[in-house]
Design a protein around this motif. Sequence first.
Motif, PDB file in Angstrom:
ATOM      1  N   ASN A   1      -1.927  -2.201   8.264  1.00 17.43           N
ATOM      2  CA  ASN A   1      -2.621  -1.052   8.143  1.00 17.43           C
ATOM      3  C   ASN A   1      -3.066  -0.483   9.185  1.00 17.43           C
ATOM      4  OD1 ASN A   1      -4.713  -1.075   5.914  1.00 17.43           O
ATOM      5  ND2 ASN A   1      -5.239  -2.849   5.923  1.00 17.43           N
TER       6      ASN A   1
ATOM      7  N   ARG B   1       0.944  -1.221   0.244  1.00 13.67           N
ATOM      8  CA  ARG B   1       0.007   0.120   0.364  1.00 13.67           C
ATOM      9  C   ARG B   1       0.766   0.956   0.288  1.00 13.67           C
ATOM     10  NH1 ARG B   1      -5.036  -0.231  -1.021  1.00 13.67           N
ATOM     11  NH2 ARG B   1      -6.366  -1.347   0.430  1.00 13.67           N
ATOM     12  N   PRO B   2      -0.034   2.267  -0.544  1.00 11.78           N
ATOM     13  CA  PRO B   2       1.310   3.773  -0.050  1.00 11.78           C
ATOM     14  C   PRO B   2       1.057   3.885   0.370  1.00 11.78           C
ATOM     15  CG  PRO B   2      -1.052   3.807  -1.941  1.00 11.78           C
ATOM     16  CD  PRO B   2      -0.672   2.308  -0.926  1.00 11.78           C
ATOM     17  N   TRP B   3       1.161   3.874   1.863  1.00 11.47           N
ATOM     18  CA  TRP B   3       1.240   4.238   3.294  1.00 11.47           C
ATOM     19  C   TRP B   3       2.463   2.956   3.788  1.00 11.47           C
ATOM     20  CZ3 TRP B   3      -3.297   3.441   2.312  1.00 11.47           C
ATOM     21  CH2 TRP B   3      -4.269   2.276   3.142  1.00 11.47           C
TER      22      TRP B   3
ATOM     23  N   ASP C   1      -5.842  10.035   6.547  1.00 16.06           N
ATOM     24  CA  ASP C   1      -4.677   9.639   5.393  1.00 16.06           C
ATOM     25  C   ASP C   1      -5.601   8.886   4.372  1.00 16.06           C
ATOM     26  OD1 ASP C   1      -3.599  11.864   6.178  1.00 16.06           O
ATOM     27  OD2 ASP C   1      -1.509  10.351   7.284  1.00 16.06           O
ATOM     28  N   TYR C   2      -5.853   7.537   4.959  1.00 13.31           N
ATOM     29  CA  TYR C   2      -6.321   6.882   4.692  1.00 13.31           C
ATOM     30  C   TYR C   2      -7.382   7.193   3.427  1.00 13.31           C
ATOM     31  CZ  TYR C   2      -9.347   2.687   3.092  1.00 13.31           C
ATOM     32  OH  TYR C   2     -10.029   1.589   2.051  1.00 13.31           O
TER      33      TYR C   2
ATOM     34  N   VAL D   1      -1.891   3.225   8.894  1.00  8.62           N
ATOM     35  CA  VAL D   1      -2.051   4.119   8.644  1.00  8.62           C
ATOM     36  C   VAL D   1      -3.156   4.572   8.861  1.00  8.62           C
ATOM     37  CG1 VAL D   1      -3.636   2.922   7.048  1.00  8.62           C
ATOM     38  CG2 VAL D   1      -2.925   5.168   6.297  1.00  8.62           C
TER      39      VAL D   1
ATOM     40  N   SER E   1     -14.570  12.696  -7.326  1.00  8.96           N
ATOM     41  CA  SER E   1     -13.417  12.912  -5.890  1.00  8.96           C
ATOM     42  C   SER E   1     -14.087  14.104  -5.575  1.00  8.96           C
ATOM     43  CB  SER E   1     -12.111  12.922  -6.184  1.00  8.96           C
ATOM     44  OG  SER E   1     -11.981  11.534  -6.593  1.00  8.96           O
TER      45      SER E   1
ATOM     46  N   GLU F   1      -8.684   9.736   2.305  1.00  6.88           N
ATOM     47  CA  GLU F   1      -7.561  10.951   1.464  1.00  6.88           C
ATOM     48  C   GLU F   1      -7.392  10.429   0.529  1.00  6.88           C
ATOM     49  OE1 GLU F   1      -5.080  13.853   2.519  1.00  6.88           O
ATOM     50  OE2 GLU F   1      -6.792  15.164   2.889  1.00  6.88           O
ATOM     51  N   TYR F   2      -6.437   8.944   0.616  1.00 11.94           N
ATOM     52  CA  TYR F   2      -6.254   8.237  -0.645  1.00 11.94           C
ATOM     53  C   TYR F   2      -7.486   7.411  -0.835  1.00 11.94           C
ATOM     54  CZ  TYR F   2      -4.902   3.069  -2.367  1.00 11.94           C
ATOM     55  OH  TYR F   2      -5.545   1.976  -2.577  1.00 11.94           O
TER      56      TYR F   2
ATOM     57  N   GLY G   1      -8.488   9.427  -4.325  1.00 13.05           N
ATOM     58  CA  GLY G   1      -8.315   9.190  -5.672  1.00 13.05           C
ATOM     59  C   GLY G   1      -8.118   8.027  -6.873  1.00 13.05           C
TER      60      GLY G   1
END
Lengths: 135, 383
Positions: free
Chosen positions: B112, B52-54, B119-120, B115, B134, B122-123, B126
Amino acid sequence: MTEIEDFAGPFWEGLNRNEFRVPSCDDCGTVVFPPGPICPECGSDELTWGEIDPVGTLHSVTQQHRTPPGFDSPIVLGMIDLDAGPRLLSPIDAEYEQLSIGDRVRIEAVDYDFAFDRGPRADDPFFTAVVVDDV
Amino acid sequence: MTTATVAGISTLPNDTYDAEERDMAATVLGDALDDAAVEPGDVDGLYMPKPRPWTSQKFFSTFLTRWLGLDLDRSLEVYTGGTSGGTAFRSAVADVRSGAVDTAAVLAVERNSTVETDDYFEYILGIFDRQFQSPMGPSIPAVYAQSLQRYCYEHDVDRETIATVVEKNRRNAESNPDALFYESAAPTPAEILDSRPISDPLRLYECPAPTDGAAALILTSDGSDDVDVEVTGIGYDHPPSHLIGVRGESMSRLPAAAGGTEAALDDAGLDAEDLDVLEPYAPFPHVEAIITEEMGLFERGEGARAAADGRTATDGEIPVSPSGGCIGRGHPAMVTPLINHAEAVRQLRGTAANQIDGARSVLTTSEHGHVDGMNAAVFEVKR
C-alpha cells in the motif's frame, strides 16, 4: 441481433423531470431499486415502471471528511429507507450535526457538478435528500 | 475425502517495504516451503489473491510460475476485495480435498506504500454502484461509519464501549512482533475518541492502517511430521448485499457473517462454543463485535460490551484477535486473510506471540465490501 436494454434508462429520463420513476414487480409488488432486469426478491421479470413519492426515513448517516479528488469536503451521506421499500445511499443537503436516525427525508433531483465521469449519464441530473417535516 | 493439512506458514511483519512484490512473494513462499519441508517442485497448485490494481506486475501468478519453475495442475488468481485471500485459500482446500492437488501454495502480497491517497480514493469509487453511488464520492469508512452509527443507536452502546475493542486489539499488538503497532503503546478510549474524524462517527484509531505485507501457507494431502494442523471447516456465504446491506435488514446486522461461519462450523462438525480462539477479519471495531453476535457467542448489542468486560481478551472466555487483528497489526487487505490463517496455525502449534493456553480450534474469517460476503475457516490441531 439481441438488443441490450438500458435497464435504468427510464429512471434517469424521469429524474430529468424531477420524477422518481422505478420498476415494480408484477408478481410480488417489490419496488426494484436500483432498476434492473428482474425482481431481486422473487426473480420475476414481469416489471412495470411507475412513479413513486420518494419519501423515506434516514436509516443511518455519516459525514465523510476525506473525499476523492474532484469532490468537496466534507460530504454528508445517508442510507435512506424509502416508504416504497428500497434502501438507497444518497447525499444529504443538510448539516451533519442537524441529522438523526429516523429523520424524514425526500429525494430530489439536482444538477450534477462533481468531477466524476458518469459515462452515458454525464448530462443527467443526480439526486440528493432533503429533510422534510410534514410527511 | 482427503484432509487438508497446513504443513508450512510464513509471514512478513506488516510494515513498509522497498522490495518489489516479486521478491516479497518469493521470500514468504520459500520460507513456507522450508517450514513444510517441501520442495518447490512438489507444489502442484498455486492460489493467490490478485495483487491490487496499483501493483505494476500483472499476471502475477503466471509470472511466478515460470520464474520459480512451478509445474501446476491448478492455479487461481482471484479478486473480490477483502475476501480474495480467503477465497484463494478455500479453493486450495477444496482442491486438496478432492485430490486434484497434493501440495497447494497459497500466497498473498500487497504494497500500500506505493499508492497515492487520491489514486486509492478514485479506485475505491469504482467498487460502488457506478450509476447510483459512485457519483456522490463515497469511501469505505463512510459505509462502516453508518453501520457503527446504527449499531450504537439500536443497542444503546456508547462510543467508549466501542473504543475498548480498539484498545484491546492495540494492546494485543503491543506484544506481536509481526504487528505494525508492535511495542507501540495502545491508546486509551479517550485518546481513540479524540483522534481525528475520518467519517463521523469513526475516528482515525478505529480505522485499520494500510501497510505492506506478504504471507504464504502450504497445504498438503499427507500431513506433516510433527504437529498436524488440519483445516477441518471451510464456509462461504454471500446474501444479496452490496455495501448497503440486505434489503429490509438493518445495517447493524451482518448476515454473511452468520452464514459463512455457520457453514464452516458445520463442515468441521463444531459449534461456535467449541472454539478456543477467533481471528476474524474485522477492519472496524463494531464489525468484530457484530461477528461474535452473528455467531451466537453474545446477545445482540453485547459484543462490544464483552470486549469492555474483558471477555474477548487473551485471558477471556473467547479470545478474539489475540494477534491484534486488522486494527493492531495494520491491514494489507489481500494479505490479512492469510495472516489470520497463519496466526491460527501458530496458536495450534503453541508458537503464537500471544499464545492462548491449550488452544485446539481456531476460526478465521475474511470479508469484502461491507461484509457483503464472508469466508470462514476452522483449524484444529490433531496431535
